[in-house]
Design a protein around this motif. Structure first.
Motif, PDB file in Angstrom:
ATOM      1  N   GLY A  15       0.794  -1.220   0.000  1.00 48.49           N
ATOM      2  CA  GLY A  15       0.000   0.000   0.000  1.00 48.49           C
ATOM      3  C   GLY A  15       0.829   1.274   0.000  1.00 48.49           C
ATOM      4  N   LEU A  16       2.157   1.152  -0.024  1.00 46.09           N
ATOM      5  CA  LEU A  16       3.025   2.313   0.021  1.00 46.09           C
ATOM      6  C   LEU A  16       3.039   3.054  -1.322  1.00 46.09           C
ATOM      7  CD1 LEU A  16       6.038   0.757   1.957  1.00 46.09           C
ATOM      8  CD2 LEU A  16       4.455   2.488   2.828  1.00 46.09           C
ATOM      9  N   ASP A  17       3.350   4.333  -1.257  1.00 45.78           N
ATOM     10  CA  ASP A  17       3.432   5.170  -2.454  1.00 45.78           C
ATOM     11  C   ASP A  17       4.647   4.734  -3.278  1.00 45.78           C
ATOM     12  OD1 ASP A  17       3.708   7.111  -4.370  1.00 45.78           O
ATOM     13  OD2 ASP A  17       3.761   8.800  -2.962  1.00 45.78           O
ATOM     14  N   PRO A  18       4.463   4.211  -4.493  1.00 44.46           N
ATOM     15  CA  PRO A  18       5.591   3.729  -5.295  1.00 44.46           C
ATOM     16  C   PRO A  18       6.543   4.830  -5.736  1.00 44.46           C
ATOM     17  CG  PRO A  18       3.554   3.696  -6.581  1.00 44.46           C
ATOM     18  CD  PRO A  18       3.164   3.997  -5.166  1.00 44.46           C
ATOM     19  N   SER A  19       6.118   6.087  -5.678  1.00 41.27           N
ATOM     20  CA  SER A  19       7.032   7.171  -6.028  1.00 41.27           C
ATOM     21  C   SER A  19       8.056   7.423  -4.926  1.00 41.27           C
ATOM     22  CB  SER A  19       6.249   8.456  -6.305  1.00 41.27           C
ATOM     23  OG  SER A  19       5.649   8.953  -5.120  1.00 41.27           O
ATOM     24  N   ALA A  20       7.745   6.980  -3.718  1.00 39.69           N
ATOM     25  CA  ALA A  20       8.646   7.182  -2.582  1.00 39.69           C
ATOM     26  C   ALA A  20       9.330   5.892  -2.133  1.00 39.69           C
ATOM     27  CB  ALA A  20       7.878   7.789  -1.403  1.00 39.69           C
ATOM     28  N   HIS A  21       8.723   4.735  -2.441  1.00 41.26           N
ATOM     29  CA  HIS A  21       9.230   3.468  -1.930  1.00 41.26           C
ATOM     30  C   HIS A  21       9.411   2.452  -3.050  1.00 41.26           C
ATOM     31  CE1 HIS A  21       8.370   4.870   2.154  1.00 41.26           C
ATOM     32  NE2 HIS A  21       7.214   5.286   1.679  1.00 41.26           N
ATOM     33  N   TYR A  22      10.561   1.814  -3.062  1.00 39.98           N
ATOM     34  CA  TYR A  22      10.807   0.698  -3.970  1.00 39.98           C
ATOM     35  C   TYR A  22      10.377  -0.567  -3.239  1.00 39.98           C
ATOM     36  CZ  TYR A  22      13.338  -2.777  -6.754  1.00 39.98           C
ATOM     37  OH  TYR A  22      13.673  -3.873  -7.520  1.00 39.98           O
ATOM     38  N   VAL A  23       9.290  -1.168  -3.688  1.00 37.10           N
ATOM     39  CA  VAL A  23       8.732  -2.353  -3.032  1.00 37.10           C
ATOM     40  C   VAL A  23       9.004  -3.564  -3.918  1.00 37.10           C
ATOM     41  CG1 VAL A  23       6.666  -3.426  -2.088  1.00 37.10           C
ATOM     42  CG2 VAL A  23       6.954  -0.937  -1.955  1.00 37.10           C
ATOM     43  N   ALA A  24       9.676  -4.563  -3.352  1.00 38.78           N
ATOM     44  CA  ALA A  24       9.995  -5.785  -4.095  1.00 38.78           C
ATOM     45  C   ALA A  24       9.373  -6.975  -3.379  1.00 38.78           C
ATOM     46  CB  ALA A  24      11.508  -5.963  -4.204  1.00 38.78           C
ATOM     47  N   PRO A  25       8.049  -7.193  -3.558  1.00 37.35           N
ATOM     48  CA  PRO A  25       7.390  -8.285  -2.835  1.00 37.35           C
ATOM     49  C   PRO A  25       7.960  -9.653  -3.193  1.00 37.35           C
ATOM     50  CG  PRO A  25       5.929  -7.317  -4.486  1.00 37.35           C
ATOM     51  CD  PRO A  25       7.107  -6.420  -4.380  1.00 37.35           C
ATOM     52  N   GLU A  26       8.463  -9.812  -4.438  1.00 34.81           N
ATOM     53  CA  GLU A  26       9.032 -11.097  -4.832  1.00 34.81           C
ATOM     54  C   GLU A  26      10.339 -11.390  -4.100  1.00 34.81           C
ATOM     55  OE1 GLU A  26      11.076  -8.090  -7.398  1.00 34.81           O
ATOM     56  OE2 GLU A  26       9.089  -8.373  -6.509  1.00 34.81           O
ATOM     57  N   LEU A  27      11.014 -10.343  -3.636  1.00 36.82           N
ATOM     58  CA  LEU A  27      12.243 -10.506  -2.857  1.00 36.82           C
ATOM     59  C   LEU A  27      12.012 -10.243  -1.374  1.00 36.82           C
ATOM     60  CD1 LEU A  27      14.856  -8.823  -5.239  1.00 36.82           C
ATOM     61  CD2 LEU A  27      14.313 -11.261  -4.996  1.00 36.82           C
ATOM     62  N   GLY A  28      10.842  -9.700  -1.034  1.00 31.86           N
ATOM     63  CA  GLY A  28      10.468  -9.562   0.373  1.00 31.86           C
ATOM     64  C   GLY A  28      11.041  -8.374   1.106  1.00 31.86           C
ATOM     65  N   PHE A  29      11.308  -7.256   0.394  1.00 26.12           N
ATOM     66  CA  PHE A  29      11.837  -6.093   1.114  1.00 26.12           C
ATOM     67  C   PHE A  29      11.345  -4.793   0.495  1.00 26.12           C
ATOM     68  CE2 PHE A  29      15.089  -6.437  -2.192  1.00 26.12           C
ATOM     69  CZ  PHE A  29      15.336  -5.111  -2.522  1.00 26.12           C
ATOM     70  N   VAL A  30      11.526  -3.713   1.272  1.00 25.89           N
ATOM     71  CA  VAL A  30      11.176  -2.356   0.861  1.00 25.89           C
ATOM     72  C   VAL A  30      12.395  -1.464   1.064  1.00 25.89           C
ATOM     73  CG1 VAL A  30       9.739  -0.334   1.395  1.00 25.89           C
ATOM     74  CG2 VAL A  30       8.744  -2.643   1.467  1.00 25.89           C
ATOM     75  N   LEU A  31      12.599  -0.524   0.130  1.00 29.02           N
ATOM     76  CA  LEU A  31      13.689   0.445   0.224  1.00 29.02           C
ATOM     77  C   LEU A  31      13.182   1.763  -0.338  1.00 29.02           C
ATOM     78  CD1 LEU A  31      16.771   0.439   1.026  1.00 29.02           C
ATOM     79  CD2 LEU A  31      17.254   0.242  -1.418  1.00 29.02           C
ATOM     80  N   ALA A  32      13.756   2.870   0.116  1.00 33.52           N
ATOM     81  CA  ALA A  32      13.375   4.171  -0.443  1.00 33.52           C
ATOM     82  C   ALA A  32      13.775   4.257  -1.905  1.00 33.52           C
ATOM     83  CB  ALA A  32      14.038   5.299   0.341  1.00 33.52           C
ATOM     84  N   GLN A  33      12.986   4.973  -2.684  1.00 40.15           N
ATOM     85  CA  GLN A  33      13.344   5.232  -4.066  1.00 40.15           C
ATOM     86  C   GLN A  33      14.573   6.155  -4.124  1.00 40.15           C
ATOM     87  OE1 GLN A  33      12.369   3.843  -6.708  1.00 40.15           O
ATOM     88  NE2 GLN A  33      10.199   3.319  -6.672  1.00 40.15           N
ATOM     89  N   PRO A  34      15.342   6.084  -5.216  1.00 40.91           N
ATOM     90  CA  PRO A  34      16.549   6.918  -5.329  1.00 40.91           C
ATOM     91  C   PRO A  34      16.251   8.403  -5.180  1.00 40.91           C
ATOM     92  CG  PRO A  34      16.515   5.241  -7.046  1.00 40.91           C
ATOM     93  CD  PRO A  34      15.170   5.183  -6.374  1.00 40.91           C
ATOM     94  N   ARG A  35      17.168   9.090  -4.505  1.00 42.18           N
ATOM     95  CA  ARG A  35      17.072  10.535  -4.355  1.00 42.18           C
ATOM     96  C   ARG A  35      17.805  11.238  -5.504  1.00 42.18           C
ATOM     97  NH1 ARG A  35      17.468  12.366   1.900  1.00 42.18           N
ATOM     98  NH2 ARG A  35      15.619  11.261   2.648  1.00 42.18           N
ATOM     99  N   GLU A  36      17.717  12.554  -5.519  1.00 42.57           N
ATOM    100  CA  GLU A  36      18.362  13.335  -6.572  1.00 42.57           C
ATOM    101  C   GLU A  36      19.871  13.074  -6.592  1.00 42.57           C
ATOM    102  OE1 GLU A  36      18.840  17.990  -8.054  1.00 42.57           O
ATOM    103  OE2 GLU A  36      17.582  17.494  -6.308  1.00 42.57           O
ATOM    104  N   GLY A  37      20.399  12.845  -7.781  1.00 43.92           N
ATOM    105  CA  GLY A  37      21.828  12.589  -7.930  1.00 43.92           C
ATOM    106  C   GLY A  37      22.205  11.125  -7.886  1.00 43.92           C
ATOM    107  N   TRP A  38      21.218  10.254  -7.593  1.00 41.62           N
ATOM    108  CA  TRP A  38      21.467   8.829  -7.479  1.00 41.62           C
ATOM    109  C   TRP A  38      20.918   8.099  -8.706  1.00 41.62           C
ATOM    110  CZ3 TRP A  38      23.856   6.534  -3.126  1.00 41.62           C
ATOM    111  CH2 TRP A  38      24.177   7.451  -2.103  1.00 41.62           C
ATOM    112  N   SER A  39      21.504   6.943  -8.992  1.00 44.26           N
ATOM    113  CA  SER A  39      21.040   6.132 -10.112  1.00 44.26           C
ATOM    114  C   SER A  39      19.670   5.548  -9.807  1.00 44.26           C
ATOM    115  CB  SER A  39      22.016   4.982 -10.364  1.00 44.26           C
ATOM    116  OG  SER A  39      21.940   4.021  -9.305  1.00 44.26           O
ATOM    117  N   GLY A  40      19.022   5.022 -10.841  1.00 43.03           N
ATOM    118  CA  GLY A  40      17.845   4.208 -10.603  1.00 43.03           C
ATOM    119  C   GLY A  40      18.246   2.919  -9.919  1.00 43.03           C
ATOM    120  N   VAL A  41      17.251   2.145  -9.500  1.00 38.85           N
ATOM    121  CA  VAL A  41      17.547   0.858  -8.856  1.00 38.85           C
ATOM    122  C   VAL A  41      18.069  -0.109  -9.925  1.00 38.85           C
ATOM    123  CG1 VAL A  41      16.620  -1.068  -7.536  1.00 38.85           C
ATOM    124  CG2 VAL A  41      15.758   1.254  -7.129  1.00 38.85           C
ATOM    125  N   GLU A  42      19.325  -0.531  -9.761  1.00 39.41           N
ATOM    126  CA  GLU A  42      19.958  -1.453 -10.699  1.00 39.41           C
ATOM    127  C   GLU A  42      19.748  -2.888 -10.242  1.00 39.41           C
ATOM    128  OE1 GLU A  42      24.057  -0.296 -11.945  1.00 39.41           O
ATOM    129  OE2 GLU A  42      23.770   1.290 -10.459  1.00 39.41           O
TER     130      GLU A  42
END
Length: 279
Positions: free
Chosen positions: A75-102
């Motif tokens: 239920g988290l906002d995908p613009s703010a949170h990288y949610v990987a239910p298939e891997l079972g974890f949540v992380l913040a989305q990249p901030r300014e100056g950072w790469s996308g999730v590789e």
């Protein structure tokens, strides 16, 4: 997942778990701290602080706040949170100056760093966010890592190059428990730590919590950094956590470089604060 203002009460010192300390004291060249500062905080949370010997920066982790339910995660906002239910974890989305999730594998990551030795973990998935462009470190005859000589010729024979990349970054390694059958969380931490055994400084394990923290330092001397003769200090903090199907290694890498924006450190701290295991 909302931010909460946490008010600390007096600091207490706790020792490492005896079983962890006994095993880790055998790591070659490792200086393992006998105790760590734990800030007891309201609402039953704990904040662990790990300071690198060669840096003024200390990583803090609220160790009672690393779990989120599946319903909350999805239920988290995908613009703010990288949610990987298939891997079972949540992380913040990249901030300014950072790469996308590789997306990469454990082997990819360690080949890039020039420290791959072959592992049953090689094909396990890694997610990485890094700041800006990586620095290129070229080893040569006379180069050292933590006082140990680097065989540049062997690197060239093994990897086809003596130049490798280092970045300010956060990575999340998700280890399938079927691949790591027979492991415990402590075993995962020690296996990871064996790669950095010459630089291991602190290990924190708190009985009753599903986490372990480790901090290591690499002093790289007599190399070229982006084509110029230089040295490089690399600080790493790793959070080891356990979920229903996976073990997790959440690694923060921080390069000590003159003129580096404070934002880099603040962002790394924000990423580690955002990590959650989905249960």
């Amino acid at each position: 997942m909302t931010q909460q203002k946490i008010q600390a009460v007096p600091v207490a010192l706790i020792g490492l778990l005896g079983t962890i300390l006994t095993v880790c004291s055998g790591l070659t060249g490792a200086g393992v701290s006998a105790c760590v500062a734990i800030r007891q905080v309201k609402a039953g949370m704990q904040q662990v602080e790990l300071t690198a010997p060669n840096s003024d920066q200390a990583l803090t982790v609220d160790t009672r706040q690393i779990v989120v339910s599946y319903e909350e995660a999805t239920g988290l906002d995908p613009s703010a949170h990288y949610v990987a239910p298939e891997l079972g974890f949540v992380l913040a989305q990249p901030r300014e100056g950072w790469s996308g999730v590789e997306e990469m594998t454990y082997r990819d990551l360690f080949v890039e760093r020039g420290s791959h030795t072959g592992s049953m973990w090689d094909e396990q998935p890694v997610r990485r966010i890094r700041y800006g462009e990586p620095v290129q470190v070229q080893y040569r005859e006379g180069s050292e890592v933590n006082g140990f000589p680097v065989d540049a010729e062997m690197l060239r024979l093994t990897y086809g190059t003596d130049a490798f990349q280092f970045s300010n970054e956060i990575t999340v390694l998700a280890l399938d428990k079927e691949v790591t059958a027979g492991y415990t969380l402590a075993g995962v931490a020690l296996d990871w730590g064996s790669v950095y055994r010459s630089g291991a400084n602190r290990i924190v394990a708190n009985e009753g919590s599903d986490y372990i923290l480790m901090q290591t330092s690499w002093q790289v001397r007599g190399v070229q950094v982006d084509g110029r003769d230089s040295d490089l200090s690399v600080e790493r903090w790793a959070l080891f956590a356990e979920g229903p199907q996976n073990y997790y290694v959440v690694e923060v890498v921080y390069l000590l470089q003159a003129g580096q924006p404070v934002q880099v450190w603040e962002d790394l701290q924000a990423y580690i604060n955002s990590f959650r295991v989905i249960r």
